[in-house]
Design a protein around this motif. Structure first.
Motif, PDB file in Angstrom:
ATOM      1  N   ARG A   2       0.821  -1.191   0.000  1.00 63.59           N
ATOM      2  CA  ARG A   2       0.000   0.000   0.000  1.00 63.59           C
ATOM      3  C   ARG A   2       0.853   1.238   0.000  1.00 63.59           C
ATOM      4  O   ARG A   2       0.697   2.102  -0.839  1.00 63.59           O
ATOM      5  CB  ARG A   2      -0.894  -0.025   1.241  1.00 63.59           C
ATOM      6  CG  ARG A   2      -1.819   1.158   1.299  1.00 63.59           C
ATOM      7  CD  ARG A   2      -3.077   0.831   2.052  1.00 63.59           C
ATOM      8  NE  ARG A   2      -3.776   2.047   2.414  1.00 63.59           N
ATOM      9  CZ  ARG A   2      -3.720   2.597   3.609  1.00 63.59           C
ATOM     10  NH1 ARG A   2      -2.995   2.028   4.539  1.00 63.59           N
ATOM     11  NH2 ARG A   2      -4.386   3.690   3.867  1.00 63.59           N
ATOM     12  N   ARG A   3       1.793   1.299   0.924  1.00 63.36           N
ATOM     13  CA  ARG A   3       2.562   2.537   1.023  1.00 63.36           C
ATOM     14  C   ARG A   3       3.806   2.489   0.163  1.00 63.36           C
ATOM     15  O   ARG A   3       4.478   3.461  -0.017  1.00 63.36           O
ATOM     16  CB  ARG A   3       2.966   2.759   2.481  1.00 63.36           C
ATOM     17  CG  ARG A   3       1.775   2.868   3.395  1.00 63.36           C
ATOM     18  CD  ARG A   3       1.620   4.224   4.005  1.00 63.36           C
ATOM     19  NE  ARG A   3       0.240   4.468   4.356  1.00 63.36           N
ATOM     20  CZ  ARG A   3      -0.230   4.405   5.599  1.00 63.36           C
ATOM     21  NH1 ARG A   3       0.551   4.137   6.579  1.00 63.36           N
ATOM     22  NH2 ARG A   3      -1.495   4.647   5.831  1.00 63.36           N
TER      23      ARG A   3
ATOM     24  N   THR B  97      -9.881   5.094   5.623  1.00 64.65           N
ATOM     25  CA  THR B  97      -8.941   6.004   6.272  1.00 64.65           C
ATOM     26  C   THR B  97      -9.552   6.757   7.447  1.00 64.65           C
ATOM     27  O   THR B  97      -8.945   6.849   8.515  1.00 64.65           O
ATOM     28  CB  THR B  97      -8.393   7.021   5.249  1.00 64.65           C
ATOM     29  OG1 THR B  97      -7.931   6.305   4.123  1.00 64.65           O
ATOM     30  CG2 THR B  97      -7.278   7.824   5.846  1.00 64.65           C
ATOM     31  N   GLN B 100     -10.181   4.662  10.498  1.00 56.66           N
ATOM     32  CA  GLN B 100      -8.860   4.139  10.895  1.00 56.66           C
ATOM     33  C   GLN B 100      -8.089   5.174  11.716  1.00 56.66           C
ATOM     34  O   GLN B 100      -7.585   4.879  12.799  1.00 56.66           O
ATOM     35  CB  GLN B 100      -8.095   3.793   9.617  1.00 56.66           C
ATOM     36  CG  GLN B 100      -6.703   3.280   9.839  1.00 56.66           C
ATOM     37  CD  GLN B 100      -5.881   3.379   8.572  1.00 56.66           C
ATOM     38  OE1 GLN B 100      -4.775   3.852   8.579  1.00 56.66           O
ATOM     39  NE2 GLN B 100      -6.440   2.914   7.460  1.00 56.66           N
ATOM     40  N   VAL B 180      -7.869  -3.045   5.275  1.00 57.69           N
ATOM     41  CA  VAL B 180      -6.956  -1.906   5.342  1.00 57.69           C
ATOM     42  C   VAL B 180      -6.949  -1.345   6.758  1.00 57.69           C
ATOM     43  O   VAL B 180      -5.889  -1.087   7.341  1.00 57.69           O
ATOM     44  CB  VAL B 180      -7.386  -0.817   4.337  1.00 57.69           C
ATOM     45  CG1 VAL B 180      -6.457   0.381   4.423  1.00 57.69           C
ATOM     46  CG2 VAL B 180      -7.398  -1.377   2.934  1.00 57.69           C
ATOM     47  N   TRP B 184      -3.648  -1.072   9.377  1.00 53.28           N
ATOM     48  CA  TRP B 184      -2.935   0.185   9.553  1.00 53.28           C
ATOM     49  C   TRP B 184      -3.281   0.951  10.813  1.00 53.28           C
ATOM     50  O   TRP B 184      -2.619   1.927  11.145  1.00 53.28           O
ATOM     51  CB  TRP B 184      -3.155   1.085   8.331  1.00 53.28           C
ATOM     52  CG  TRP B 184      -2.475   0.517   7.141  1.00 53.28           C
ATOM     53  CD1 TRP B 184      -3.011  -0.325   6.215  1.00 53.28           C
ATOM     54  CD2 TRP B 184      -1.108   0.704   6.762  1.00 53.28           C
ATOM     55  NE1 TRP B 184      -2.069  -0.669   5.279  1.00 53.28           N
ATOM     56  CE2 TRP B 184      -0.895  -0.053   5.596  1.00 53.28           C
ATOM     57  CE3 TRP B 184      -0.052   1.429   7.305  1.00 53.28           C
ATOM     58  CZ2 TRP B 184       0.344  -0.097   4.953  1.00 53.28           C
ATOM     59  CZ3 TRP B 184       1.169   1.391   6.662  1.00 53.28           C
ATOM     60  CH2 TRP B 184       1.351   0.630   5.508  1.00 53.28           C
ATOM     61  N   ASN B 188      -0.682   3.628  12.817  1.00 51.52           N
ATOM     62  CA  ASN B 188      -0.953   5.045  13.028  1.00 51.52           C
ATOM     63  C   ASN B 188      -1.063   5.379  14.518  1.00 51.52           C
ATOM     64  O   ASN B 188      -0.653   6.460  14.947  1.00 51.52           O
ATOM     65  CB  ASN B 188      -2.221   5.463  12.295  1.00 51.52           C
ATOM     66  CG  ASN B 188      -1.981   5.592  10.806  1.00 51.52           C
ATOM     67  OD1 ASN B 188      -1.045   6.261  10.386  1.00 51.52           O
ATOM     68  ND2 ASN B 188      -2.797   4.919  10.013  1.00 51.52           N
ATOM     69  N   VAL B 236       0.048  10.698   4.386  1.00 52.77           N
ATOM     70  CA  VAL B 236       0.528   9.348   4.061  1.00 52.77           C
ATOM     71  C   VAL B 236      -0.641   8.416   3.763  1.00 52.77           C
ATOM     72  O   VAL B 236      -0.607   7.634   2.815  1.00 52.77           O
ATOM     73  CB  VAL B 236       1.399   8.811   5.215  1.00 52.77           C
ATOM     74  CG1 VAL B 236       1.736   7.353   4.978  1.00 52.77           C
ATOM     75  CG2 VAL B 236       2.665   9.626   5.330  1.00 52.77           C
ATOM     76  N   SER B 237      -1.724   8.515   4.542  1.00 51.88           N
ATOM     77  CA  SER B 237      -2.871   7.636   4.313  1.00 51.88           C
ATOM     78  C   SER B 237      -3.555   7.954   2.998  1.00 51.88           C
ATOM     79  O   SER B 237      -4.053   7.054   2.319  1.00 51.88           O
ATOM     80  CB  SER B 237      -3.885   7.773   5.448  1.00 51.88           C
ATOM     81  OG  SER B 237      -3.302   7.392   6.654  1.00 51.88           O
ATOM     82  N   GLY B 240      -1.523   6.375   0.390  1.00 53.39           N
ATOM     83  CA  GLY B 240      -1.728   4.933   0.468  1.00 53.39           C
ATOM     84  C   GLY B 240      -3.069   4.525  -0.112  1.00 53.39           C
ATOM     85  O   GLY B 240      -3.167   3.561  -0.858  1.00 53.39           O
ATOM     86  N   ALA B 241      -4.111   5.282   0.223  1.00 54.32           N
ATOM     87  CA  ALA B 241      -5.447   4.932  -0.246  1.00 54.32           C
ATOM     88  C   ALA B 241      -5.539   5.070  -1.762  1.00 54.32           C
ATOM     89  O   ALA B 241      -6.215   4.294  -2.432  1.00 54.32           O
ATOM     90  CB  ALA B 241      -6.485   5.825   0.425  1.00 54.32           C
ATOM     91  N   GLN B 243      -3.240   4.469  -3.804  1.00 55.56           N
ATOM     92  CA  GLN B 243      -2.510   3.374  -4.438  1.00 55.56           C
ATOM     93  C   GLN B 243      -3.036   1.998  -4.039  1.00 55.56           C
ATOM     94  O   GLN B 243      -2.426   0.990  -4.398  1.00 55.56           O
ATOM     95  CB  GLN B 243      -1.036   3.454  -4.050  1.00 55.56           C
ATOM     96  CG  GLN B 243      -0.374   4.712  -4.534  1.00 55.56           C
ATOM     97  CD  GLN B 243       1.048   4.802  -4.065  1.00 55.56           C
ATOM     98  OE1 GLN B 243       1.425   4.133  -3.094  1.00 55.56           O
ATOM     99  NE2 GLN B 243       1.837   5.591  -4.743  1.00 55.56           N
TER     100      GLN B 243
END
Lengths: 428, 313
Positions: A2-3, B97, B100, B180, B184, B188, B236-237, B240-241, B243
């Protein structure tokens, strides 16, 4: 993933694949003592391992070790194969090839496979039913694969469930009742009416669709190669029947080749299954010993049809092409095809083997005369016209049927989705 | 560190110009490996992808590249499946996200108390993050199974009808988001915890003296103190989301993102174009659009953060 910069990662992958036509280095890891490891990469259940053929071969050739890898879902296998062919690495010495992909390989990637004639296997397909060998021959006469099995169709059914629902279990009587797809659907309605909640007639609309389409000569493309998937009668009729199957509540709505589908083989969620011969080995693998005796086989609607069947190929980058060719010749020879049918149910494409297995019965399937049933189905089989995009088109249709059964999409809307998906995959 | 010490050296010995030059160059030498690697594995693929995206290239015939100009891009913008993927990426991104980060904040707050076995909880937090995407997704796919999954079994126990967690649009997106979120949240939470520990204890003490409750302390001391950390995790999230790839790919083992593409993300759309349909040129165009999208999102985030900081002062 993901990252970890998926964009960069995937583009890097694409770029390196494009750039590095890096053939895997010719140097083989095998020692000088003549020991050779032949790698085989297959999909579904070919049955070579299960029926002990590799073991026998290794006994006959002590210097040879055969290593097999296997992907259940042919769609995923094909995808991986394409990536490896483009990159030129990671290919096994022997790669399986499904009949629906052959036309694509012949037209687009013939150069990536070894002409079996150069390995002394020029006549490897000569003893097979004629269309089987012809399908894998290029216009200039190269032989790109050796035929293994073909997929004559029948219907597998659960005698225990039939009995409980008060349905006949006799093969001849059932074959009579479902001599047409309409008859098959009608009997299904009778079954679900009495079988009680949680029981369904068959696994999926996709199963019926693929089997029914496989009964016609022209399916997705005509003889000239022109795509006819949206107009061909075979597809239209099969689509309508599959829609009726869902509307009548006869489908267990299980996508084929998924874990959920696999589990249902032993739970009795569905009572019948469109059964090309190679499915017998699959059922044995999934239902296991516990399923022995509860399954049976009867000739299906239309009494014929072909679903699948495969070839063995040697990619250009194979490390041991000579040894691989020897193994292929042995695996596809009449005697081994006979053994495969006896133990696994994969129906031979060799005419000699076909003649030898006419009387075979299978104890796992209530001693059903599988030799006779599948031979009769194979004898009436049309020589299918293979199109370049058969695999893609077939998947689009079965996905769309999944929508019909799982999300309640109207068949007309789902048909349009299938057309859109085919356009998306092929269009420029 | 290398920069400061190297920069001081020449001042100490001005008589040797050669050494001075070497001293001035040294930092570049130390930085070089990163930039060489970045050029080889970051910049070059990026540019080459841009080049590929202007061609028609098929995976099965990679030796042939036909120039098509911007056609891959125009076609992409006219493709309803692309917009569908963009929409899904957005909804899954929000669904995964937002809860989360909120949960992570709450967990960090709890972990910040003096608890017995605190390090155990902290390590436990990080466990899901250490699990591979593949393993986690396979387990979740089993849990969310329609006929034999644990979640539907529980629903059945309390008298609810089963949900097809893979075929329904919202159900499947929820399923993917759950994976997800599970992976994560702890990660976080630990970042938040680190930020919280940098907030001076006196602030809490004086707040307590003023009669602020725990909740008021959280709102008026912790959250403002964490603002830079929160901005960081949001950025960052978001990236990430955008991708998101592994979870939806393995959820059903299908690059289409479900039978109706109901949870196909941009990452999956890219993968499907390239590795299911073998259109590498189109896949490259998607990759670039995603890259630009992320740049825009990151700038937007930064702008919002900067404005908030300004209005605060």
């Amino acid at each position: 993933m993901r990252r970890s910069a998926a964009v960069l990662g995937s583009t890097a992958l694409a770029a390196t694949l494009l750039l590095t036509a890096c053939g895997s280095s010719a140097g083989s890891a095998d020692a000088a003592d003549g020991k050779v490891t032949i790698t085989v990469d297959l999909f579904g259940t070919f049955g070579f391992k299960e029926s002990g053929l590799y073991e026998e071969y290794m006994k006959l050739h002590p210097n040879v070790t055969v290593k097999q890898t296997d992907t259940q879902d042919e769609g995923q296998y094909w995808q991986a194969l394409q990536a490896k062919l483009a990159g030129g690495g990671g290919l096994a010495d022997i790669q399986g090839l499904e009949v629906g992909r052959v036309a694509s390989v012949l037209q687009k990637q013939a150069d990536k496979f070894t002409d079996l004639k150069t390995l002394g296997l020029g006549s490897v397909n000569d003893e097979l039913v004629p269309w089987k060998g012809a399908a894998v021959k290029t216009a200039d006469g190269r032989v790109l694969g050796a035929g293994t099995d073909i997929g004559p169709e029948a219907i597998c059914y659960r005698t225990d469930l039939f009995k409980a629902a008060g349905l006949p279990t006799d093969r001849t009587e059932l074959a009579q009742r479902w001599s047409t797809w309409q008859g098959y659907l009608d009997l299904g309605k009778q079954y679900v009416a009495t079988a009680g909640a949680g029981n369904t007639w068959t696994d999926s609309a996709a199963g019926l669709f693929t089997a029914e389409v496989g009964q016609q000569k022209v399916r997705y493309a005509d003889e000239s190669g022109k795509p006819v998937f949206d107009s061909s009668q075979a597809v239209r009729t099969a689509w309508a029947d599959a829609g009726r199957l869902v509307a009548d509540g006869l489908s267990a709505k299980l996508p084929q080749w998924t874990p959920e589908w696999n589990k249902a083989f032993s739970t009795g969620k569905f009572a019948t299954l469109s059964c090309p011969a190679w499915m017998l080995g699959y059922i044995k693998g999934q239902a296991g010993e516990a399923g022995s005796g509860s399954w049976d086989i009867a000739p299906g609607p239309g009494r014929t049809g072909n679903w699948g069947g495969s070839y063995l190929t040697v990619p250009r980058t194979a490390k041991h092409p000579k040894e691989a060719a020897a193994l292929i010749a042995w695996l596809t020879a009449k005697e081994q095809q006979t053994t495969l049918f006896r133990k696994q149910g994969s129906f031979p494409s060799s005419t000699g083997a076909q003649a030898a297995i006419k009387d075979v019965t299978d104890p796992y399937f209530n001693n059903a005369p599988i030799g006779r049933i599948f031979s009769e189905s194979a004898a009436a089989m049309p020589a299918q016209v293979l199109g370049v995009d058969d695999g893609v088109i077939g998947k689009a249709f079965t996905d769309a049927l999944g929508e019909v059964e799982r999300t309640g999409t109207a068949p007309d809307a789902a048909w349009k989705h299938a057309m859109d998906n085919i356009a998306k995959a092929n269009g420029n | 560190m290398a920069i400061t010490s190297a920069a001081r050296l020449p001042a100490a010995d001005p008589a040797k110009p050669r050494a001075r030059r070497a001293g001035r160059l040294a930092p570049y030498g130390f930085l070089a490996p990163f930039f060489v690697l970045f050029a080889a594995f970051g910049l070059f693929p990026l540019l080459y992808t841009a080049y590929v995206s202007l061609h028609r290239v098929e995976l099965q015939t990679t030796d042939r590249m036909d120039w098509v100009g911007a056609q891959n891009y125009t076609r992409l913008l006219a493709d309803p499946f692309f917009w569908n993927a963009l929409r899904n990426t957005f909804t899954i991104g929000v669904v995964s996200t937002v809860p989360q980060l909120l949960m992570a904040l709450g967990l960090a707050h709890l972990l910040n108390y003096r608890l017995r076995g605190r390090s155990f909880y902290r390590v436990a937090m990080l466990m899901p993050y250490a699990t591979s995407v593949a393993a986690a997704t396979l387990v979740f796919a089993q849990l969310f199974g329609r006929d034999y999954g644990l979640i539907n079994w529980v629903l059945g126990q309390v008298g609810l009808s089963p949900v097809d967690w893979q075929a329904g649009t919202w159900a499947s997106q929820f399923g993917v988001s759950a994976i997800v979120t599970w992976r994560w949240t702890g990660y976080n939470a630990l970042i938040y915890l680190a930020g919280m520990q940098a907030i001076p204890g006196e602030l809490y003490e004086s707040a307590a003296v003023d009669g602020a409750s725990r909740w008021q302390q959280f709102r008026h001391v912790t959250v403002p103190g964490l603002r830079p950390t929160i901005v960081f995790t949001v950025v960052v999230s978001t990236i990430g989301a955008t991708q998101l790839f592994g979870e939806p790919l393995l959820y059903e083992g299908n690059a289409g993102g479900g039978i109706s593409h109901q949870y196909q993300t941009l990452g999956l759309y890219l993968y499907e174009q390239g590795w299911s349909f073998f259109h590498l040129g189109r896949a490259a165009a998607v990759a670039w659009v995603m890259f630009l999208l992320i740049v825009v999102l990151a700038l937007l985030n930064a702008a919002i953060a900067a404005r908030r900081n300004r209005t605060d002062r």
